[in-house]
Enzyme design. Structure first.
Site, PDB file in Angstrom:
ATOM      1  N   ARG A 157      -0.899   1.489  -7.081  1.00 33.83           N
ATOM      2  CA  ARG A 157      -0.940   1.282  -5.631  1.00 33.83           C
ATOM      3  C   ARG A 157      -2.400   1.217  -5.225  1.00 33.83           C
ATOM      4  NH1 ARG A 157       0.028  -0.975  -1.464  1.00 33.83           N
ATOM      5  NH2 ARG A 157       1.021  -0.050   0.373  1.00 33.83           N
ATOM      6  N   GLY A 158      -2.853   0.013  -4.882  1.00 36.37           N
ATOM      7  CA  GLY A 158      -4.260  -0.240  -4.633  1.00 36.37           C
ATOM      8  C   GLY A 158      -4.967   0.740  -3.723  1.00 36.37           C
ATOM      9  N   ASP A 197      -4.490   3.720  -2.997  1.00 33.32           N
ATOM     10  CA  ASP A 197      -4.601   5.082  -3.544  1.00 33.32           C
ATOM     11  C   ASP A 197      -5.619   5.190  -4.671  1.00 33.32           C
ATOM     12  OD1 ASP A 197      -1.073   6.021  -3.288  1.00 33.32           O
ATOM     13  OD2 ASP A 197      -2.649   5.832  -1.785  1.00 33.32           O
ATOM     14  N   THR A 198      -5.654   4.195  -5.542  1.00 35.85           N
ATOM     15  CA  THR A 198      -6.351   4.390  -6.818  1.00 35.85           C
ATOM     16  C   THR A 198      -7.284   3.269  -7.249  1.00 35.85           C
ATOM     17  OG1 THR A 198      -4.474   3.431  -8.009  1.00 35.85           O
ATOM     18  CG2 THR A 198      -4.457   5.825  -7.702  1.00 35.85           C
ATOM     19  N   LYS A 199      -7.233   2.087  -6.621  1.00 32.76           N
ATOM     20  CA  LYS A 199      -7.946   0.932  -7.169  1.00 32.76           C
ATOM     21  C   LYS A 199      -9.460   1.132  -7.234  1.00 32.76           C
ATOM     22  CE  LYS A 199      -6.573  -3.136  -5.834  1.00 32.76           C
ATOM     23  NZ  LYS A 199      -5.901  -3.749  -7.013  1.00 32.76           N
ATOM     24  N   GLY A 205      -7.834 -19.551  -6.696  1.00 29.36           N
ATOM     25  CA  GLY A 205      -7.065 -20.786  -6.832  1.00 29.36           C
ATOM     26  C   GLY A 205      -5.850 -20.639  -7.723  1.00 29.36           C
ATOM     27  N   GLU A 239       7.487  -4.572 -10.257  1.00 33.87           N
ATOM     28  CA  GLU A 239       6.805  -4.598 -11.557  1.00 33.87           C
ATOM     29  C   GLU A 239       7.356  -3.504 -12.463  1.00 33.87           C
ATOM     30  OE1 GLU A 239       2.525  -6.079  -9.686  1.00 33.87           O
ATOM     31  OE2 GLU A 239       2.688  -4.115 -10.629  1.00 33.87           O
TER      32      GLU A 239
END
Length: 1093
Positions: A39-40, A42-44, A72, A106
């Site tokens: 989850r971006g 939170d943790t990215k 692209g 996912e």
């Protein structure tokens, strides 16, 4: 505070299995080694970014959306491909993970994709919070999700979270960078191990005399940078290299074997050369295995060399380059900069001078040579006799002992010649024939050219027809299916089954596991040399690449004598028109679709047209593209065409001309997306046996389709626009295998039940199919039926008449609530999958399935009871009820006398096991994790064969029965999260216990005095337990490999002396690794002690 394994047993080094590379199914997408699902917000920016960098630094190729998807590129398509094809998936669960549909989708795909190893990281959340997302720190995010989606989707995602929460991984609760570093180090180490653990290579049958040679090489040459194994062809260089690789591979950080480099070389006008693209292909292969993922960044051979030097210099590697030709471009694959001290490259070649171009190496110190000698007298006789007489090679017919010795000696110790000559003489007891072979061997020479002459002895002994088959294979059929060749040769009037068996028996040809032809390169070269000699005498009957393309350019056509032709327009962006009408002897044609044939000659038996080259390699002008063959040319009235493959071609129309192919047995129209209709007269192809329409654009089948009276195999997988089958379909009386996976079928015709010979039927993913025809029970020979993910609502009453059905897959049939009463009539059913179906109850006749071996009812969330007849399943070995709504087990349950594996994990409503439970004398594996079990019956200790028991998360269970020590074969026991206050006194009688997890047992303060009796214990986890003291018998534990004590440290709070005394217990017994973490009452104090014995 701790970054500990959730369930360490599966992570022990001895249990690790290498993750397999999954196939990349979509052209253009790249391969990755590990997928990062997170989850971006939170943790990215912190943890995941740090993890990505460390994975990359370890030589792995991680997928991270913000770094792996370029501008692209289609983000969703790219991620879909990566999540399905990456062998390892790291799922970082965090507080807001459950708010993301992408993350949850996912996760579900990963869990449902075979071969994907899912490793969870519980980042500032606990596994039980992931398991129950409505509670704990995920609840706010999950509530947001529920407001946006229907119950079906929510249930699907809830199930995925629950499944993932039970997997082995890491728990992280602290917020310090130093501890994150420890966690990341552990993750990278584990992923590296899974991604790159090398596998042994096959060295072949009847291999003698190599062990002593390998022992000598290792003793003499271990530690050199380059070892050149050289000698004549067929002498056993590759066998020796394979044996060396198998023996040495685990001594290196990474290893790679590049097989048969000679096959990359092609003949130009003067010499054999290797194309730049193939040099790069080899570089990519090396990078793929030594530095996973780097290969696809190679743009040309020069950049590839730089990348290899930069990446390989950072680790100890073993690389084998097998069969490097005299003019090999070796310096593009290995250099001094690539090999750090301790690395090794093994080169096999016929010419020791191939390494002379490696001028940066010290030829005296860094490069060592080993010339392979022929086998000794005894080993030669053993190899020859093994092929001549089989495994009982000592049992020779009377009078043949001397001939065996003489022929073995005449073969000069060359394994390939011994093998071929032995196979030639197998089963022949004519001493005169043996003597003739001996004379020919004695007259031959034993250099590389002479070897071919010796091998020709076996070739010359073949009948003319079998010689022709051998030459066909060497020319164009290597790697091609044997079954196709049989049809083509049979159409020509030959006897191919006998011929192929003869070639295999003579060790001239092999057939691999996929049914395709293979042979030793010396035999291949011998065959091609024979063809070359024939051409020099003016006999041109077989041409392959590149000779065929050169011949066409020079002579603007081919001779009438040509029988076999392989031509690919590799070097041109223009179309070539090929007039083959005059080539009356042409039997086999392999070409790409930039070559337009004007006719189908009389004797053509096999035509393979590959359309993929056109799409991938060429950008034709609009005018040129108009000339691409979009329909079949006119066939000769008496044509013999048996095999026609137009896979992936731009064909748009099959006219009525196709029915003139009266001998056609195999027709492949796979991926012909522009082809929408078959001609009305298609049913006239009376000999057609195999029809492949997979992923084609076909929208309907003609009424005459049912007249294909000899059709045996029909594949219409992925024909999404095809919604109906013609009523005549039942006329396919010989149909055995029918694949309708993912088609748009809405119903089956009434005549469907007349398909009496169908044994395999695949209707997976037919979401529009609601009902099966009433006549369905007429499929009397059906053995395997797949209805997974179909829209089926009910099964017909006749379903129970499928008396030969063995495998039935009803997984995820969400609209299927009931099975018919006739279901018990499936007397041969062995494997039944009802996982995640809508089944609410099982019929009373269910217990009549007397041959049922495997039953999967996992996640049948509406199934509450099993029928009373359930105990009648007397052959049931594997039962999965995980996540179902089962509330109790029937009284007859104890009659399942053959049950070996039982999974009732996640059955929250199941409180008790039957009193007779101990009667399961064959039960080996029992999972009750996260179930509602409140107690175990007194008979539980009678499970004398139980090896694995999981009770993790059984919060209602607070006591183990006194009989527990009777589980004499128990190896793995997971009691994590239980509220037990004590272990039974008999616990120490678990003499085979190797792994014990007591993590999170917060009410457990003491271990029993008998604990020291766990003589085989090698892993013990007490993390988050409340152990206050260790029993005196603890010192008797002789073999634990790892102890994780975590917060089980109350006994040593604030007392350094106590800490020292505790470790004196361990030191004497030479533990491999002891990890002890302690904290004081006033401030956090961490202590890690590693004791290495």
């Amino acid at each position: 505070m701790s970054a500990a394994l959730v369930s360490a047993p599966a992570m022990m080094a001895s249990d690790v299995r290498p993750a397999k590379r999954l196939p990349v199914t979509e052209v253009g997408f790249e391969e990755y080694d590990v997928f990062l699902c997170h989850r971006g917000p939170d943790t990215k920016t912190a943890f995941v970014s740090f993890l990505y960098d460390r994975l990359e630094a370890a030589g792995l190729r991680p997928f991270l959306d913000c770094k792996s998807i370029g501008k692209g590129q289609h983000s969703q398509a790219w991620m879909d491909s990566a999540v399905k094809t990456t062998p390892i998936a790291l799922v970082i669960f965090s507080e807001n993970f459950a708010d993301s549909e992408w993350c949850l989708n996912e996760l579900k795909v990963m869990l449902d994709t075979p071969g994907v190893k899912v490793l969870p990281v519980f980042y500032k959340v606990q596994p039980d919070e992931v398991c129950c997302p409505e509670e704990g720190r995920l609840s706010a995010a999950f509530e947001k999700l529920k407001r946006r989606h229907d119950e079906t989707s929510i249930e699907r995602w809830r199930d995925a979270l629950k499944r993932a929460s039970g997997l082995n991984g890491w728990v992280y609760e602290a917020a310090g960078q130093s501890l994150e570093t420890d966690l990341v180090t552990a993750i990278v180490r584990e992923v590296s191990e899974l991604a790159s653990k090398p596998l042994p290579l096959d060295v072949g049958d009847y291999v003698f005399g190599t062990e002593e040679v390998v022992d000598g090489i290792i003793q003499k040459h271990m530690g050199v940078l380059i070892l050149v194994i050289w000698g004549m062809g067929g002498i056993g260089k590759s066998t020796l290299a394979r044996e060396l690789y198998n023996r040495m591979r685990e001594e290196f950080a990474a290893s790679c074997y590049v097989e048969d480099l000679k096959s990359y070389y092609v003949q130009d006008s003067k010499n054999k050369v290797i194309r730049d693209d193939d040099i790069v292909k080899v570089q990519k292969h090396i990078l793929k295995y030594l530095c996973p993922g780097e290969g696809l960044e190679v743009e040309n051979k020069h950049k590839g060399k730089v990348i290899l030097e930069e990446r390989l210099s950072k680790k100890r590697i073993l690389v084998v380059l097998d069969d490097v030709p005299d003019n090999g471009e070796l310096y593009y694959w290995i250099s001094r900069k690539m090999l750090t001290e301790g690395s090794m490259c093994i080169v096999t070649t016929r010419n020791r001078r191939v390494v002379e171009k490696l001028n940066k190496f010290d030829m005296k110190e860094a490069v060592h040579f080993h010339k392979v000698q022929g086998l000794g007298s005894e080993d030669s006789k053993r190899v020859f006799a093994s092929y001549a007489f089989g495994r009982h090679w000592n049992d020779k017919p009377p009078g043949f002992g001397e001939l065996v010795a003489e022929i073995s000696e005449a073969c000069r110790g060359v394994p390939l010649v011994l093998k071929v000559c032995g196979a030639l003489l197998k089963g022949r007891e004519d001493a005169g024939f043996w003597s003739e072979v001996l004379m020919e061997l004695k007259s031959g020479t034993f250099d590389d050219d002479g070897i071919s002459d010796c091998l020709k002895i076996s070739f010359n002994a073949l009948d003319q027809e079998y010689q022709d088959m051998f030459l066909d294979i060497t020319c164009v059929l290597l790697g091609k299916p044997r079954d196709m060749a049989i049809l083509a040769w049979k159409s020509h009037g030959w006897y191919p089954i006998m011929g192929i068996q003869t070639l295999v028996d003579r060790a001239l040809v092999t057939v691999d596991n996929s049914g395709c032809f293979r042979m030793h390169d010396h035999l291949r070269d011998m065959g091609r040399q024979i063809l070359k000699e024939q051409r020099s005498k003016g006999v041109i009957n077989r041409l392959s690449m590149p000779e065929s393309l050169e011949y066409l350019r020079e002579y603007k056509g081919f001779p009438e004598s040509l029988e076999v032709l392989n031509i690919i327009n590799m070097d041109s962006s223009t179309l070539l028109t090929l007039d083959i009408s005059r080539m009356k002897n042409l039997r086999i044609l392999m070409c790409d679709d930039t070559i337009t044939a004007t006719s189908i000659p009389e004797n053509l038996c096999w035509w393979n047209l590959d359309g993929r080259l056109f799409r991938r390699l060429f950008c034709l002008s609009e005018e040129s593209a108009k000339g691409v063959m979009t329909t079949l040319p006119t066939p000769h009235p008496n044509n013999k065409l048996a095999v026609l493959s137009l896979a992936d071609s731009p064909i748009t129309t099959l006219t009525e001309i196709v029915v003139r192919l009266r001998n056609l047995e195999v027709l492949y129209l796979w991926k012909c997306r522009e082809l929408h209709l078959l001609p009305e007269s298609f049913g006239d192809l009376s000999k057609l046996r195999d029809l492949n329409l997979r992923w084609s654009g076909i929208t309907s089948l003609p009424a005459s389709f049912g007249e294909l009276s000899n059709l045996e195999v029909l594949n219409r997988c992925g024909c999404g626009k095809l919604d109906l089958l013609p009523e005549s379909f039942g006329g396919l009386s010989k149909l055995r295998e029918l694949n309708l996976t993912g088609s748009g079928i809405t119903s089956l015709p009434a005549s469907f039940g007349e398909l009496r010979n169908v044994d395999t039927l695949n209707l997976e993913g037919c979401g529009k199919l609601r009902l099966l025809t009433k006549s369905f029970g007429g499929l009397s020979k059906l053995r395997d039926l797949n209805l997974k993910l179909s829209g089926i609502k009910s099964l017909p009453a006749s379903f129970g008449e499928l008396s030969n059905l063995e495998v039935l897959n009803l997984k995820a049939c969400l609209k299927l609530h009931l099975l018919p009463e006739s279901f018990g009539g499936l007397s041969k059913l062995r494997d039944l999958k009802l996982r995640r179906s809508g089944i609410r109850c099982l019929p009373a006749t269910f217990g009549e399935l007397s041959n049922l071996d495997t039953l999967n009812l996992r996640q049948c969330s509406k199934l509450r009871l099993l029928p009373e007849s359930f105990g009648g399943l007397n052959k049931l070995r594997d039962l999965n009820l995980n996540g179902s709504a089962i509330t109790s087990l029937p009284a007859s349950f104890g009659e399942l006398s053959n049950l070996e594996v039982l999974d009732v994990g996640g059955c929250w409503k199941l409180r008790l096991l039957p009193k007779s439970f101990g009667g399961f004398s064959k039960l080996r594996d029992l999972n009750m994790g996260w179930s509602g079990i409140t107690s175990l019956p007194a008979s539980f200790g009678e499970l004398s064969n139980l090896e694995v028991l999981n009770l993790w998360g059984c919060w209602e269970l607070d006591l183990l029965p006194e009989s527990f020590g009777g589980l004499s074969k128990l190896r793995v026991l997971n009691l994590a999260g239980l509220w037990i206050t004590s272990l039974p006194a008999s616990f120490g009688e678990l003499s085979n216990l190797e792994v014990l997890d007591l993590r999170g047992c917060r009410e457990l303060h003491l271990l029993p005095e008998s604990f020291g009796g766990l003589s085989k214990l090698r892993y013990l986890n007490l993390d988050y337990s409340r152990i206050t003291t260790l029993p005196a018998s603890f010192a008797e534990l002789k073999s634990p490999a790892m102890l994780e004590a975590g917060f089980a440290t109350r006994v040593i709070w604030g007392c350094q002396q106590a800490l020292r005394l505790e470790f004196e217990l361990f030191w004497d017994h030479k533990l491999t690794c002891v990890i002890w973490r302690a904290h004081a009452t006033t401030e956090l104090v961490w202590c890690m002690v590693i004791v290495v014995g």
